[in-house]
Design an enzyme around this catalytic site. Structure first.
Site, mmCIF file in Angstrom:
data_model
loop_
_atom_site.group_PDB
_atom_site.id
_atom_site.type_symbol
_atom_site.label_atom_id
_atom_site.label_comp_id
_atom_site.label_asym_id
_atom_site.label_seq_id
_atom_site.Cartn_x
_atom_site.Cartn_y
_atom_site.Cartn_z
ATOM 1 N N VAL A 103 39.252 35.520 42.233
ATOM 2 C CA VAL A 103 40.524 36.082 41.787
ATOM 3 C C VAL A 103 40.920 37.260 42.677
ATOM 4 C CG1 VAL A 103 41.775 37.034 39.827
ATOM 5 C CG2 VAL A 103 39.987 35.335 39.441
ATOM 6 N N ASP A 104 39.941 38.110 43.011
ATOM 7 C CA ASP A 104 40.235 39.252 43.874
ATOM 8 C C ASP A 104 40.888 38.813 45.176
ATOM 9 O OD1 ASP A 104 39.360 41.325 42.264
ATOM 10 O OD2 ASP A 104 37.323 41.278 43.028
ATOM 11 N N ARG A 105 40.351 37.786 45.797
ATOM 12 C CA ARG A 105 40.855 37.383 47.113
ATOM 13 C C ARG A 105 42.177 36.616 47.001
ATOM 14 N NH1 ARG A 105 37.266 38.855 50.917
ATOM 15 N NH2 ARG A 105 35.128 39.203 50.216
#
Length: 403
Positions: A168-170
């Site tokens: 999700v972060d990326r």
């Protein structure tokens, strides 16, 4: 060559992974990025093996192309320095919760007052008009909240699980870099800066629901959601006689070639389970189970030769370390050698996208904590005596001997 964002100045107030990945993407495209860190540095500096403290591999691969400036934003002089830098920046990116930025004195109104043309971009957990607005968020939480962990439960015996990536972060970091670039284009056309909000929850959900909303797309629902092929227990790398392989026998053309190569040319025409794509999805579990049994009868190299000849998509299963010997990556020069000024010889991945008219050139190495502080502050108009005073007050940190 400097890259398509050459001349764009980015003030990076982010930490951990999502925000830094967004700003590294901007740096990879040629932007000048100043990473502002607290006196203790970004926590990601300390993840993984390293030759020197604070220079771990995740930090190195999420903060290349940036300059590091230490500022204690909780001190008045630190806030004043941040606003002075914002006044000369094109973009400010943060990943604190918006109310925390307001408390620091760095909310949108305060920043737009010193620079009305700025693109003020926040990447954080949740949209600010709902009950989750003030909640903290991390990748693991978002994998749970957006349904990723529950989807894993469907194929792993009912136990929810995380994808072993900062997924999700990326994804949200990439979305943020795109949203910022669009806002810069808008400013180029209109002269107007603006606030850009990129909440993790709402940005990640379309990625998940695009595949798995399924029959819930309709009112009333046609099913309970989920894409059967992706949720089949058989959707996994196939075991061969000597290893593993990934293969996608997917289209009608693929199935005809696959069956013909195995001496079963009439299977697609005579077995209704293989009649078309819809029929195969309806019987996906038994079809993938059948293919698994067939794949175990040959070595990986034999299957690769078979699939390439039949023009069926396939790739071997690579361990991470084996990627350095991948013939395609070697031919394209994907892994680059870097002589880091303090960390020695490093290997780093190339930038995926390529621009024919504005290719990217040499990239700055990921910085030691505060390595560029004096230079950044001088560029912002501080004198050497003023910089020394900020250091003496603990507002900034200057590189020590050997840094």
């Amino acid at each position: 060559m400097p890259g398509p964002l050459d001349g764009i100045r980015v003030l990076d107030l982010t930490s951990t992974l999502m925000g830094p990945y967004a700003t590294q993407t901007l740096a990879d495209m040629g932007a000048e990025v100043v990473k502002v860190e607290p006196p203790e540095g970004d926590i990601v500096r300390h993840i993984g093996p390293s030759r020197n403290a604070g220079m771990g591999p995740i930090f190195l691969n999420t903060n290349r192309g940036k300059q590091s400036l230490v500022l204690d934003l909780k001190k008045p002089d630190g806030l004043a320095a941040a606003l002075r830098l914002a006044a000369r920046s094109d973009v400010l990116v943060y990943n604190l919760r918006p109310h925390s930025m307001e408390k620091l004195g760095l909310g949108y109104e305060a920043v737009a007052k010193v620079n009305p043309r700025i693109v003020y971009a926040g990447v954080y957990g949740f949209g600010q008009d709902g009950p989750y607005a003030a909640l903290p968020a991390y990748d693991d939480l978002m994998q749970g909240a957006t349904g990723v962990a529950a989807l894993n439960a469907r194929i792993h015996g009912g136990t929810p699980g995380y994808v072993p990536l900062g997924l999700v972060d990326r994804i949200v970091g990439l979305a943020a870099s795109g949203a910022i670039s669009a806002a810069l284009l808008h400013r180029e056309k209109t002269g107007q800066g603006q606030r850009v909000d990129v909440p993790m929850f709402e940005t990640m959900l379309p990625f998940v629901l695009g595949d798995h909303l399924g029959g819930l797309s309709y009112d009333p629902p046609l099913d309970q959601g989920g894409y059967a092929r992706m949720l089949s227990p058989g959707r996994r790398p196939y075991r061969t006689r000597d290893g593993w392989i990934c293969a996608m026998v997917y289209t009608d053309k693929h199935w005809r070639a696959f069956c013909a190569g195995l001496g079963m040319p009439d299977l697609v025409a005579t077995d209704p389970r293989f009649a078309d794509h819809g029929a195969r999805i309806a019987h996906i579990d038994e079809i993938l189970d059948m293919v698994s049994g067939i794949m175990a009868q040959r070595d990986t190299a034999e299957w690769m030769e078979f699939f390439i000849k039949a023009d069926i998509p396939a790739m071997p299963v690579n361990e991470i370390a084996a990627l350095f010997d991948d013939p395609h990556l070697r031919a394209t020069g994907f892994f680059e050698d870097e002589d880091h000024p303090t960390e020695g010889r490093l290997r780093r991945p190339a930038i995926g996208p390529r621009w024919s008219g504005s290719p990217t050139g040499e990239r700055r190495a990921a910085p030691r904590l505060g390595a560029d502080g004096a230079a950044v502050l001088r560029d912002a108009g501080y004198t050497q005596d003023e910089i020394a005073q900020l250091a003496a007050l603990g507002v900034t940190r200057l590189p020590e001997s050997g840094d």
